[in-house]
Design a protein around this motif. Structure first.
Motif, PDB file in Angstrom:
ATOM      1  N   LEU A 177      -4.871  -1.599  -4.227  1.00  0.00           N
ATOM      2  CA  LEU A 177      -3.621  -2.361  -4.254  1.00  0.00           C
ATOM      3  C   LEU A 177      -3.698  -3.593  -3.370  1.00  0.00           C
ATOM      4  CD1 LEU A 177      -0.990   0.522  -4.066  1.00  0.00           C
ATOM      5  CD2 LEU A 177      -1.477  -0.914  -6.053  1.00  0.00           C
ATOM      6  N   LEU A 229       0.529  -3.268   3.500  1.00  0.00           N
ATOM      7  CA  LEU A 229       1.422  -2.909   2.394  1.00  0.00           C
ATOM      8  C   LEU A 229       2.813  -3.482   2.613  1.00  0.00           C
ATOM      9  CD1 LEU A 229       0.513   0.842   1.660  1.00  0.00           C
ATOM     10  CD2 LEU A 229       0.036  -1.136   0.210  1.00  0.00           C
ATOM     11  N   ARG A 230       3.288  -3.431   3.838  1.00  0.00           N
ATOM     12  CA  ARG A 230       4.610  -3.991   4.133  1.00  0.00           C
ATOM     13  C   ARG A 230       4.630  -5.497   3.899  1.00  0.00           C
ATOM     14  NH1 ARG A 230       5.908  -0.674   9.762  1.00  0.00           N
ATOM     15  NH2 ARG A 230       6.511   1.292   8.760  1.00  0.00           N
ATOM     16  N   ARG A 255       2.817  -7.157   1.786  1.00  0.00           N
ATOM     17  CA  ARG A 255       2.725  -7.488   0.361  1.00  0.00           C
ATOM     18  C   ARG A 255       3.927  -7.000  -0.430  1.00  0.00           C
ATOM     19  NH1 ARG A 255      -2.712  -7.248  -3.113  1.00  0.00           N
ATOM     20  NH2 ARG A 255      -3.028  -8.954  -1.628  1.00  0.00           N
ATOM     21  N   TYR A 256       4.427  -5.795  -0.121  1.00  0.00           N
ATOM     22  CA  TYR A 256       5.461  -5.170  -0.941  1.00  0.00           C
ATOM     23  C   TYR A 256       6.818  -5.097  -0.244  1.00  0.00           C
ATOM     24  CZ  TYR A 256       1.645  -3.633  -3.980  1.00  0.00           C
ATOM     25  OH  TYR A 256       0.569  -3.599  -4.829  1.00  0.00           O
ATOM     26  N   GLY A 257       6.864  -5.423   1.045  1.00  0.00           N
ATOM     27  CA  GLY A 257       8.109  -5.317   1.786  1.00  0.00           C
ATOM     28  C   GLY A 257       8.330  -3.952   2.405  1.00  0.00           C
ATOM     29  N   ASP A 258       7.663  -2.933   1.854  1.00  0.00           N
ATOM     30  CA  ASP A 258       7.803  -1.553   2.321  1.00  0.00           C
ATOM     31  C   ASP A 258       6.599  -0.785   1.804  1.00  0.00           C
ATOM     32  OD1 ASP A 258       8.458   1.075   2.881  1.00  0.00           O
ATOM     33  OD2 ASP A 258      10.498   0.951   2.109  1.00  0.00           O
ATOM     34  N   GLU A 259       5.938  -0.020   2.695  1.00  0.00           N
ATOM     35  CA  GLU A 259       4.775   0.740   2.232  1.00  0.00           C
ATOM     36  C   GLU A 259       5.152   1.802   1.198  1.00  0.00           C
ATOM     37  OE1 GLU A 259       5.843   2.908   6.139  1.00  0.00           O
ATOM     38  OE2 GLU A 259       6.051   0.923   5.232  1.00  0.00           O
ATOM     39  N   HIS A 306       7.164   1.225  -1.332  1.00  0.00           N
ATOM     40  CA  HIS A 306       7.641   0.504  -2.510  1.00  0.00           C
ATOM     41  C   HIS A 306       7.331   1.311  -3.775  1.00  0.00           C
ATOM     42  CE1 HIS A 306       7.709  -2.599  -5.656  1.00  0.00           C
ATOM     43  NE2 HIS A 306       8.483  -3.305  -4.838  1.00  0.00           N
ATOM     44  N   ASP A 324       6.064   0.588  -6.568  1.00  0.00           N
ATOM     45  CA  ASP A 324       4.747   0.329  -7.152  1.00  0.00           C
ATOM     46  C   ASP A 324       3.644   1.075  -6.399  1.00  0.00           C
ATOM     47  OD1 ASP A 324       5.970  -1.315  -8.963  1.00  0.00           O
ATOM     48  OD2 ASP A 324       5.295  -3.192  -8.041  1.00  0.00           O
ATOM     49  N   VAL A 325       3.778   1.156  -5.085  1.00  0.00           N
ATOM     50  CA  VAL A 325       2.800   1.894  -4.284  1.00  0.00           C
ATOM     51  C   VAL A 325       2.902   3.387  -4.579  1.00  0.00           C
ATOM     52  CG1 VAL A 325       2.027   2.433  -1.946  1.00  0.00           C
ATOM     53  CG2 VAL A 325       2.890   0.140  -2.474  1.00  0.00           C
TER      54      VAL A 325
END
Length: 281
Positions: free
Chosen positions: A172, A238-239, A241-245, A247, A249-250
Motif C-alpha cells: 500500500l 499510513l496516516r 497517506r490515508y489520514g488514518d491507519e 482507513h 482501504d487499508v
C-alpha cells in the motif's frame, strides 16, 4: 561489522518500536499465545529445563518463554527475563505478579547476569544488531555445559501470521524491500542458524522446525491484529497517506489478504514456520 554508532541507533530504534507496540501486543496476547505457547514449551523441552535450575530468557517481551520456564523450575529455581523495552518489561512484571522466582530486567546483553543452566530466546536473535557479539555474551552467561534453545522465524512467505499483514502495508505504501541487517527473518536460513552459534563457541548445534498453528476468529481480526502491532514508522506513513491507519482501504486490503487463509466457520488459519536451534556452551 556495524559501528558503535550504528549499533546504538539500532538499539534506540528497536527500544522505541517495542515500547510503542507493547499495548497492541498485550491486547492480542491471548490469541497469539494459543499457538505460540507450543514454541515456549518446545524451547523449555529442548533446553532441558527442570526444577531448581537458573534460566535466562533473552528478549522476553511480555514474558515468554520466561513464564513457561518459571512453572517448570518452581520455587527452588530462578528465571530472569531481559528485554530492551521498559514498557514490555513493565507488562511482563504485571503478568508475572505473584509468581515466585521470576524477575525481569531492562536492557541488553550488558545487564545479563551469569551462571545460568539454560538460555532461552523466542524470535529475538534475528533482531540483534551485533548477533555474533550477543551469542558470545549469552554463552559467557552460561555455566559450562549449559544449553541455549532459541526460536527464529522461517522465510517470510512461510510466516503469514507476521509477514502477511506487513507485506500488505508495504505494498500500500510502495515501500522498498528492507535492507540487509537485523530483522525478524534474518536467520530464516537453517544453515546460517546452525553456523552462527558454532562460530560463537557453542557445540553440538542442532536445528529443527516447528509449524506454529496460529488461528484468529476472522479476517477482520487479522486486520485488527496487524494494525494494533504495527510499528510507528509504517503507522505514521499510513496516516500521512490515508489520514488514518484504519482507513477502509487499508482494512479492506488486509481482510482480502487474510481471506486466502479462511477455514470452515469463518476463522483464519495462519500456519507459520519456526526454526529452533539447540546448542551447548
Amino acid at each position: 561489522m556495524p559501528t558503535t554508532g550504528e549499533l546504538d541507533r539500532t538499539r534506540a530504534e528497536q527500544t522505541a518500536t517495542w515500547d510503542a507496540v507493547s499495548d497492541g501486543w498485550l491486547a492480542w496476547t491471548e490469541d497469539f499465545e494459543r499457538a505460540a505457547a507450543a514454541v515456549s514449551a518446545e524451547l523449555v523441552r529442548l533446553g532441558g529445563v527442570r526444577a531448581g535450575q537458573s534460566v535466562l530468557d533473552y528478549g522476553t517481551g511480555l514474558g515468554e518463554p520466561a513464564l513457561t520456564a518459571a512453572d517448570v523450575v518452581g520455587p527452588t529455581g530462578e528465571v530472569v527475563g531481559v528485554d530492551l523495552s521498559p514498557r514490555m518489561v513493565e507488562r511482563a512484571r504485571e503478568r508475572a505478579a505473584g509468581r515466585p522466582g521470576v524477575r525481569f530486567l531492562v536492557g541488553g546483553a550488558e545487564v545479563v547476569p551469569g551462571g545460568h543452566d539454560v538460555v532461552l530466546s523466542r524470535w529475538v536473535l534475528p533482531l540483534a544488531g551485533d548477533r555474533p557479539g550477543l551469542l558470545r555474551a549469552l554463552r559467557a552467561a552460561m555455566r559450562p555445559g549449559g544449553v541455549l534453545a532459541a526460536a527464529v522465524w522461517g522465510p517470510p512467505a512461510e510466516v503469514p501470521m507476521i509477514a502477511l499483514g506487513f507485506g500488505v502495508v508495504s505494498r500500500l505504501l510502495a515501500l522498498d524491500p528492507p535492507p540487509p541487517g537485523p530483522g525478524p527473518f534474518s536467520l530464516a536460513d537453517p544453515e546460517a542458524l546452525r553456523a552462527e552459534p558454532a562460530a560463537a563457541g557453542f557445540r553440538d548445534v542442532e536445528v529443527t522446525e516447528l509449524a506454529v498453528d496460529f488461528r484468529l476468529a476472522s479476517p477482520d481480526a487479522f486486520a485488527g491484529f496487524t494494525l494494533d502491532v504495527l510499528p510507528p514508522r509504517p503507522r505514521a506513513a499510513l496516516r500521512a497517506r490515508y489520514g488514518d491507519e484504519r482507513h477502509p482501504d487499508v482494512h479492506r486490503a488486509l481482510v482480502e489478504a487474510a481471506g486466502r487463509y479462511l477455514v470452515d466457520g469463518g476463522g483464519v488459519r495462519l500456519p507459520s514456520r519456526c526454526l529452533l536451534v539447540r546448542a551447548v556452551a
